[in-house]
Design a protein around this motif. Structure first.
Motif, PDB file in Angstrom:
ATOM      1  N   THR A   1       3.455  12.919  -4.402  1.00 47.42           N
ATOM      2  CA  THR A   1       4.625  12.262  -3.818  1.00 47.42           C
ATOM      3  C   THR A   1       5.101  11.085  -4.650  1.00 47.42           C
ATOM      4  O   THR A   1       6.138  10.500  -4.357  1.00 47.42           O
ATOM      5  N   GLY A   2       4.335  10.721  -5.691  1.00 49.70           N
ATOM      6  CA  GLY A   2       4.777   9.674  -6.602  1.00 49.70           C
ATOM      7  C   GLY A   2       4.048   8.356  -6.472  1.00 49.70           C
ATOM      8  O   GLY A   2       4.468   7.358  -7.069  1.00 49.70           O
ATOM      9  N   LYS A   3       2.965   8.314  -5.720  1.00 51.43           N
ATOM     10  CA  LYS A   3       2.277   7.042  -5.478  1.00 51.43           C
ATOM     11  C   LYS A   3       1.855   6.340  -6.765  1.00 51.43           C
ATOM     12  O   LYS A   3       2.090   5.141  -6.913  1.00 51.43           O
ATOM     13  N   SER A   4       1.241   7.059  -7.677  1.00 54.05           N
ATOM     14  CA  SER A   4       0.729   6.420  -8.901  1.00 54.05           C
ATOM     15  C   SER A   4       1.852   5.916  -9.790  1.00 54.05           C
ATOM     16  O   SER A   4       1.812   4.782 -10.278  1.00 54.05           O
ATOM     17  N   VAL A   5       2.865   6.734  -9.987  1.00 53.55           N
ATOM     18  CA  VAL A   5       3.984   6.336 -10.845  1.00 53.55           C
ATOM     19  C   VAL A   5       4.742   5.164 -10.220  1.00 53.55           C
ATOM     20  O   VAL A   5       5.041   4.174 -10.889  1.00 53.55           O
ATOM     21  N   VAL A   6       5.036   5.260  -8.937  1.00 50.10           N
ATOM     22  CA  VAL A   6       5.752   4.184  -8.249  1.00 50.10           C
ATOM     23  C   VAL A   6       4.897   2.916  -8.223  1.00 50.10           C
ATOM     24  O   VAL A   6       5.419   1.816  -8.424  1.00 50.10           O
ATOM     25  N   GLY A   7       3.602   3.067  -8.033  1.00 51.54           N
ATOM     26  CA  GLY A   7       2.718   1.900  -8.057  1.00 51.54           C
ATOM     27  C   GLY A   7       2.796   1.160  -9.373  1.00 51.54           C
ATOM     28  O   GLY A   7       2.885  -0.074  -9.402  1.00 51.54           O
TER      29      GLY A   7
ATOM     30  N   VAL B   1       0.851  -1.186   0.000  1.00 54.15           N
ATOM     31  CA  VAL B   1       0.000   0.000   0.000  1.00 54.15           C
ATOM     32  C   VAL B   1       0.888   1.236   0.000  1.00 54.15           C
ATOM     33  O   VAL B   1       1.811   1.348   0.807  1.00 54.15           O
ATOM     34  N   LEU B   2       0.591   2.151  -0.917  1.00 53.95           N
ATOM     35  CA  LEU B   2       1.324   3.403  -1.008  1.00 53.95           C
ATOM     36  C   LEU B   2       0.428   4.526  -0.505  1.00 53.95           C
ATOM     37  O   LEU B   2      -0.666   4.734  -1.029  1.00 53.95           O
TER      38      LEU B   2
END
Length: 175
Positions: free
Chosen positions: A11-17, A4-5
Motif C-alpha cells: 500500500t506504500g507504507k515504506s515509500v511514503v514513510g 504511524v503508517l
C-alpha cells in the motif's frame, strides 16, 4: 508525537514513510527491518524456524519499544493490527494513518516481491491477498485515525495528503 503508517503489504507504507521522513526531517523506522536486524535473519527464516506466533511476539515487542519514542515515523508491518495490544501501544503518542488499496492494486504491486512467507495455504496469491485483506480491514479501520486510498495516488501525493492532515504544532519539526 509520532506518525504511524499501517496497511497491507504493497500500500506504500515504506515509500511514503521515507518521503515523509525527508520532508518533515524526522527519522523513519521500519518495524520489519528492525525485527530482521535484531533477529539476524529474514522474516521467512524467522517464520520457518520459529513460526508466525514468535514473529508476532517480536513485532509486539518492537511496537512497545517504538511507542516509547517521540517525533518519529513508524512504518509498520501489515499484520501489526492483528494484536490489539500493538495498536494500543502505538496509539499512545501517534497519529495513525491507514494506507488503503484494492486487492488488484496490492497484487500488482507486490506479486514479484515474494520476500514474505504465505499467510494461507492452498490459495493463489491474489486469493490470499483478498482473504487476508478482508479479515484485516475492520482492524485497520478501528486502529486508524485517518485513511488514505492509495490506488490512484503516487507516493508523493499520499505524502502531501498526510502533511496536509497533520497539525504542524503536533510535531517538533526542527533540524
Amino acid at each position: 508525537m509520532n506518525i504511524v503508517l499501517i496497511g497491507y503489504r504493497g500500500t506504500g507504507k515504506s515509500v511514503v514513510g521515507e518521503l515523509l521522513a525527508a520532508r518533515l526531517r524526522m527519522p523513519c523506522i521500519g518495524m520489519d527491518a528492525e525485527i530482521v536486524k535484531k533477529a539476524g535473519m529474514s522474516i521467512p527464516q524467522i517464520v520457518d524456524k520459529f513460526g508466525w506466533p514468535k514473529f508476532r511476539d517480536m513485532e509486539s515487542e518492537k511496537a512497545r519499544e517504538l511507542a516509547g519514542l517521540d517525533n518519529i515515523i513508524i512504518d509498520t508491518g501489515g499484520g501489526v493490527i492483528e494484536r490489539p495490544e500493538n495498536v494500543e501501544a502505538l496509539k499512545t503518542n501517534s497519529r495513525i494513518f491507514w494506507l488503503k488499496a484494492s486487492v488488484d492494486a496490492i497484487a500488482s504491486r507486490i506479486q514479484s516481491g515474494m520476500e514474505r512467507p504465505a499467510l494461507t495455504l492452498g490459495k493463489t496469491f491474489t486469493e490470499e491477498v483478498a482473504e487476508i485483506l478482508e479479515q484485516r480491514i475492520p482492524k485497520y479501520k478501528s486502529a486508524a485515525q485517518y485513511a488514505i486510498d492509495t490506488d490512484d495516488l503516487t507516493p508523493e501525493q499520499v505524502t502531501d495528503r498526510i502533511i496536509k492532515i497533520i497539525p504542524s504544532g503536533l510535531f517538533n519539526l526542527t533540524g
